[in-house]
Scaffold this active site. Structure first.
Site, short mmCIF file in Angstrom:
data_model
loop_
_atom_site.label_atom_id
_atom_site.label_comp_id
_atom_site.label_asym_id
_atom_site.label_seq_id
_atom_site.Cartn_x
_atom_site.Cartn_y
_atom_site.Cartn_z
N SER A 26 48.57 -20.70 -40.85
CA SER A 26 49.31 -21.68 -41.64
C SER A 26 50.71 -21.18 -41.97
CB SER A 26 48.54 -22.00 -42.93
OG SER A 26 49.29 -22.83 -43.77
N ARG A 47 47.10 -10.39 -31.44
CA ARG A 47 46.21 -9.55 -30.66
C ARG A 47 45.92 -10.21 -29.32
NH1 ARG A 47 42.93 -12.57 -33.93
NH2 ARG A 47 41.09 -13.49 -32.94
N SER A 50 43.99 -13.74 -28.63
CA SER A 50 44.07 -14.61 -29.80
C SER A 50 44.14 -16.07 -29.38
CB SER A 50 45.29 -14.25 -30.64
OG SER A 50 45.50 -15.23 -31.64
N GLU A 83 42.32 -9.79 -45.68
CA GLU A 83 41.22 -8.87 -45.45
C GLU A 83 41.39 -8.05 -44.17
OE1 GLU A 83 39.91 -12.90 -43.76
OE2 GLU A 83 41.11 -12.14 -45.43
N HIS A 107 52.39 -12.34 -49.23
CA HIS A 107 51.51 -12.27 -50.40
C HIS A 107 51.40 -10.81 -50.78
CE1 HIS A 107 48.33 -12.97 -53.18
NE2 HIS A 107 47.31 -12.77 -52.36
N GLY A 133 51.50 -23.24 -45.60
CA GLY A 133 52.45 -23.12 -44.51
C GLY A 133 52.78 -24.44 -43.84
N ASP A 190 48.67 -15.64 -58.43
CA ASP A 190 48.26 -16.41 -57.26
C ASP A 190 46.73 -16.44 -57.15
OD1 ASP A 190 49.18 -17.72 -54.64
OD2 ASP A 190 47.79 -16.20 -53.91
N GLU A 194 44.38 -19.85 -57.67
CA GLU A 194 43.47 -20.29 -56.61
C GLU A 194 42.04 -20.39 -57.11
OE1 GLU A 194 45.89 -18.15 -52.91
OE2 GLU A 194 44.11 -17.21 -53.78
N GLU A 226 36.30 -42.31 -57.03
CA GLU A 226 36.69 -41.98 -58.40
C GLU A 226 36.94 -40.49 -58.62
OE1 GLU A 226 37.55 -43.97 -60.75
OE2 GLU A 226 37.09 -45.76 -59.59
#
Length: 338
Positions: A26, A47, A50, A83, A107, A133, A190, A194, A226
């Site tokens: 993103s 990589r 990918s 990660e 980040h 993004g 952040d 989230e 709703e």
């Protein structure tokens, strides 16, 4: 707090540099395309094998292996999943770092929690758009921008803030605002936003409202409209003019219900839970839990994702959205392209 705009930046400082965008998700696709369209020398590092390689190449971008991109570039922007970043850094980025290079992040997670610790003679900065993004890209194309956060962690060259500011403006941030912060502040706020409001809090509130209505015997379709469909209508009003403008737009009945019943849902117990969530973020407990989950192959993550995808609200939503074909036109997210 310092706030910067396009007029404060010098993009000529950025043009001589070779820029590597590592990752093409993103944020990666938005950074790469916006930088290219701003006249910068960009390559995408991925990589071998990918699935994103063909997407990047179809957009006319040059794609090379991650390690090669890191070797070539003066500015290395790390936009791979949090990660995965530490392992990628150790194996493919760190060997390419030399004195005076710029290591950048979208980040602050890995720097703040010290999963990545760059050598002292490398400049380290962050440009973090405050939006997905896909919005960073679509707003740029429209001649607008998404606000960004800027932070400097290491500055041996003495010009890291200027380079970071030029980078932020080149992806469109200076058209809105680029706000100075720290890696710690960006990371902790952040994650908290989230978990407690934007994603975790909102999605659980939507599902709880849906389940309450369906369990009481109301039609699932009514519950969907709703408790999920109309969320966008309310959020758009808040986005444009704050909570007060939203309340100005809705009926007096809705406003009275908002102000007298909202705190029954978001009670003192909810606020206490938010404080506990924030404490887990500040202490590093959440970060370590998440990285450990990744190291174990994401068993809990995969189970939770599958359960969420099978929730009845998803099935009802797919059916109802098919009655509104205009929702599929000009989509921000096209999984085959970005």
């Amino acid at each position: 707090m310092k706030v910067f705009y396009d007029r404060d930046a010098d993009l000529s400082l950025l043009r001589p540099h070779k820029i590597a965008i590592l990752g093409f998700g993103s944020q990666g696709h938005a950074h790469a395309l916006n930088l290219r369209d701003s006249g910068m020398d960009v390559r995408v590092g991925l990589r071998s094998g990918s699935a994103s390689r063909s997407k990047a190449e179809q957009q006319g971008l040059r794609v090379v292996d991650t390690a090669q991109a890191a070797r070539e570039a003066d500015i290395i922007m790390v936009l791979v999943p949090d990660e995965m970043a530490a392992d990628i850094f150790k194996a493919e980025i760190e060997p390419a770092l030399t004195a005076g290079k710029y290591l950048a992040f979208g980040h602050g997670f890995n720097i703040h929690f010290k999963f990545i610790q760059p050598r002292a003679d490398v400049n380290v900065f962050m440009i973090a758009p405050k939006g997905p993004g896909h919005l960073v890209r679509s707003e740029y194309v429209k001649g607008r921008g998404v606000p960004c956060l800027l932070a400097v962690h290491q500055d041996p060259s003495g010009d890291t803030e200027k380079i970071a500011l030029a980078y932020g403006c080149a992806i469109g941030g200076g058209r809105a605002a680029i706000i100075s912060t720290t890696f710690r502040e960006e990371t902790e706020t952040d994650l908290f936003g989230e978990q407690s409001v934007l994603c975790g809090g909102l999605t659980e509130l939507i599902r709880a409202g849906y389940e309450t209505l369906v369990e009481a015997g109301y039609a699932p379709e009514m519950a969907y409209f709703e408790c999920l469909h109309e969320v966008k209508l309310i959020v758009d009003l808040i986005y444009e003019g704050g909570i007060s403008d939203m309340r100005y737009s809705i009926s007096n009945t809705a406003e009275y219900g908002d102000m007298t019943r909202g705190r029954k849902v978001i009670s003192q117990a909810t606020r206490q839970a938010m404080k506990e969530i924030l404490a887990d973020i500040q202490s590093g407990k959440f970060a370590n839990e998440w990285i450990e989950e990744y190291r174990r192959g994401l068993p809990n993550f995969k189970r939770l994702r599958k359960e969420a995808e099978q929730h009845p609200i998803e099935q009802v939503g797919r059916q109802l959205r098919s009655f509104m074909p205009w929702l599929g036109s000009d989509r921000l997210i096209d999984r085959a392209r970005n």
